[in-house]
Design a protein around this motif. Structure first.
Motif, short mmCIF file in Angstrom:
data_model
loop_
_atom_site.label_atom_id
_atom_site.label_comp_id
_atom_site.label_asym_id
_atom_site.label_seq_id
_atom_site.Cartn_x
_atom_site.Cartn_y
_atom_site.Cartn_z
N LYS A 98 29.67 40.79 55.67
CA LYS A 98 30.60 40.86 54.54
C LYS A 98 29.87 41.36 53.30
CE LYS A 98 34.46 38.65 56.09
NZ LYS A 98 35.86 38.90 55.78
N VAL A 99 30.51 42.24 52.55
CA VAL A 99 29.93 42.76 51.31
C VAL A 99 30.96 42.68 50.19
CG1 VAL A 99 28.28 44.31 52.43
CG2 VAL A 99 30.58 45.14 51.92
N ASN A 100 30.46 42.58 48.96
CA ASN A 100 31.33 42.61 47.79
C ASN A 100 31.39 44.03 47.25
OD1 ASN A 100 32.04 39.88 47.70
ND2 ASN A 100 30.17 39.34 46.60
N VAL A 101 32.60 44.55 47.13
CA VAL A 101 32.81 45.91 46.63
C VAL A 101 34.03 45.92 45.70
CG1 VAL A 101 31.80 47.07 48.64
CG2 VAL A 101 34.23 46.51 48.64
N GLU A 102 34.24 47.03 45.03
CA GLU A 102 35.45 47.22 44.22
C GLU A 102 36.25 48.35 44.83
OE1 GLU A 102 34.33 47.80 40.15
OE2 GLU A 102 33.86 45.68 39.87
N ILE A 103 37.55 48.11 45.03
CA ILE A 103 38.40 49.15 45.61
C ILE A 103 39.46 49.58 44.60
CG2 ILE A 103 38.00 48.51 48.02
CD1 ILE A 103 40.55 46.92 48.01
N PRO A 104 39.78 50.88 44.57
CA PRO A 104 40.75 51.39 43.60
C PRO A 104 42.14 50.78 43.81
CG PRO A 104 39.53 53.19 44.64
CD PRO A 104 39.20 51.94 45.40
N VAL A 105 42.86 50.62 42.69
CA VAL A 105 44.23 50.09 42.71
C VAL A 105 45.18 51.24 42.40
CG1 VAL A 105 45.85 48.47 41.65
CG2 VAL A 105 43.45 47.80 41.97
N HIS A 106 46.10 51.53 43.33
CA HIS A 106 47.11 52.58 43.13
C HIS A 106 48.47 51.93 42.91
CE1 HIS A 106 44.21 55.60 44.12
NE2 HIS A 106 44.02 55.14 45.34
N THR A 107 49.28 52.54 42.05
CA THR A 107 50.61 51.99 41.78
C THR A 107 51.68 52.85 42.43
OG1 THR A 107 50.72 53.23 39.69
CG2 THR A 107 49.90 50.97 39.58
N GLU A 108 52.78 52.18 42.78
CA GLU A 108 53.94 52.86 43.37
C GLU A 108 55.19 52.43 42.62
OE1 GLU A 108 53.83 51.41 47.36
OE2 GLU A 108 52.31 52.84 48.02
N GLY A 109 56.16 53.34 42.50
CA GLY A 109 57.43 53.01 41.88
C GLY A 109 57.47 53.38 40.41
N GLU A 110 58.61 53.05 39.79
CA GLU A 110 58.86 53.39 38.39
C GLU A 110 59.10 52.12 37.58
OE1 GLU A 110 58.92 56.52 37.11
OE2 GLU A 110 58.45 57.38 39.08
N LEU A 111 58.63 52.14 36.34
CA LEU A 111 58.90 51.01 35.45
C LEU A 111 60.38 50.98 35.09
CD1 LEU A 111 55.86 51.35 33.02
CD2 LEU A 111 56.13 49.70 34.86
N ALA A 112 60.84 49.84 34.60
CA ALA A 112 62.23 49.73 34.16
C ALA A 112 62.48 50.74 33.04
CB ALA A 112 62.50 48.30 33.67
N PRO A 113 63.75 51.19 32.88
CA PRO A 113 64.04 52.16 31.81
C PRO A 113 63.63 51.61 30.45
CG PRO A 113 65.90 51.95 33.30
CD PRO A 113 64.93 50.89 33.68
N GLY A 114 63.08 52.46 29.61
CA GLY A 114 62.60 52.03 28.30
C GLY A 114 61.22 52.60 28.07
N ALA A 115 60.76 52.52 26.85
CA ALA A 115 59.45 53.08 26.50
C ALA A 115 58.36 52.04 26.75
CB ALA A 115 59.45 53.54 25.05
N TYR A 116 57.84 52.01 27.95
CA TYR A 116 56.82 51.04 28.31
C TYR A 116 55.54 51.77 28.71
CZ TYR A 116 60.87 47.95 28.72
OH TYR A 116 62.01 47.24 28.46
N LEU A 117 54.42 51.08 28.54
CA LEU A 117 53.11 51.61 28.91
C LEU A 117 52.50 50.72 29.99
CD1 LEU A 117 51.63 52.36 25.36
CD2 LEU A 117 52.58 54.00 26.97
N LEU A 118 51.91 51.35 30.99
CA LEU A 118 51.23 50.62 32.06
C LEU A 118 49.75 50.58 31.74
CD1 LEU A 118 51.13 49.33 34.90
CD2 LEU A 118 50.91 51.65 35.82
#
Length: 197
Positions: A98-118
């Motif tokens: 077992k090793v400790n690593v960092e894996i990339p996080v990808h997002t799917e989908g759309e935010l609710a309507p409105g001016a939002y920042l991820l």
């Protein structure tokens, strides 16, 4: 997870001048360490290594002048302007370990309507995984999320055999309300025109 075979050569010269000579030969100087062994100074084929490192946490099957080792990249130094590889640190791993690593996080989908920042609070998720089965990335749905919502580490589904290496309630993503731009002060331009007249 992909496994890339690379032939490596042991380096006997050290220092900046020696490293430059290695790079002029289209190779990358590196250090291989881990499992209590003394660090091994090696050079790797530049183009093949560059292609291999496009995969996060790639497993490298090294042939070091006849000796076989498995390794994962721990630190990669690139030229800040030209982007070529200057140096690489590799960690020796064993199958089943077992090793400790960092894996990339990808997002799917759309935010609710409105001016939002991820906001990506963590661009990569720290996990513990078997060295030969490190996930390339994880995906998380942001469908319908609005300002004030957040996604915690425990909310992300991990592949079998992979566990979190951070607290469950660590914030990975959060949704912020977009800041409205302040309108220009009225009359600011008028004064300048009057002064010119």
């Amino acid at each position: 997870m992909s496994e890339v075979k690379l032939a490596a050569e042991i380096r006997s010269e050290f220092g900046k001048g020696a490293a430059r000579r290695v790079r002029r030969a289209n190779k990358v100087p590196g250090v291989l360490y881990g499992h209590g062994s003394d660090p091994i100074h090696i050079s790797l084929p530049g183009h093949e290594l560059l292609l291999a490192l496009r995969t996060p946490n790639v497993l490298l099957a090294l042939d070091i002048e006849g000796a076989k080792e498995l390794a994962i990249p721990k630190a990669v130094v690139r030229d800040p302007l030209k982007g070529y590889l200057e140096h690489v640190d590799l960690l020796i791993v064993k199958r089943g370990e077992k090793v400790n690593v960092e894996i990339p996080v990808h997002t799917e989908g759309e935010l609710a309507p409105g001016a939002y920042l991820l906001e990506h609070v963590l661009n990569a998720l720290p996990v513990e995984a078997e060295a030969t089965h490190i996930p390339e990335s994880v995906s998380v749905s942001i469908q319908g999320l609005a300002a004030g919502d957040s996604i915690l580490a425990k909310d992300i589904a991990l592949p079998k055999g992979t566990t979190l290496a951070v607290e469950d309630d660590t914030v990975v993503l959060q949704i912020l309300a977009a800041q409205a731009e302040e309108p220009a002060a009225e009359g600011a331009g008028e004064g300048e025109e009057a002064a010119e007249a």
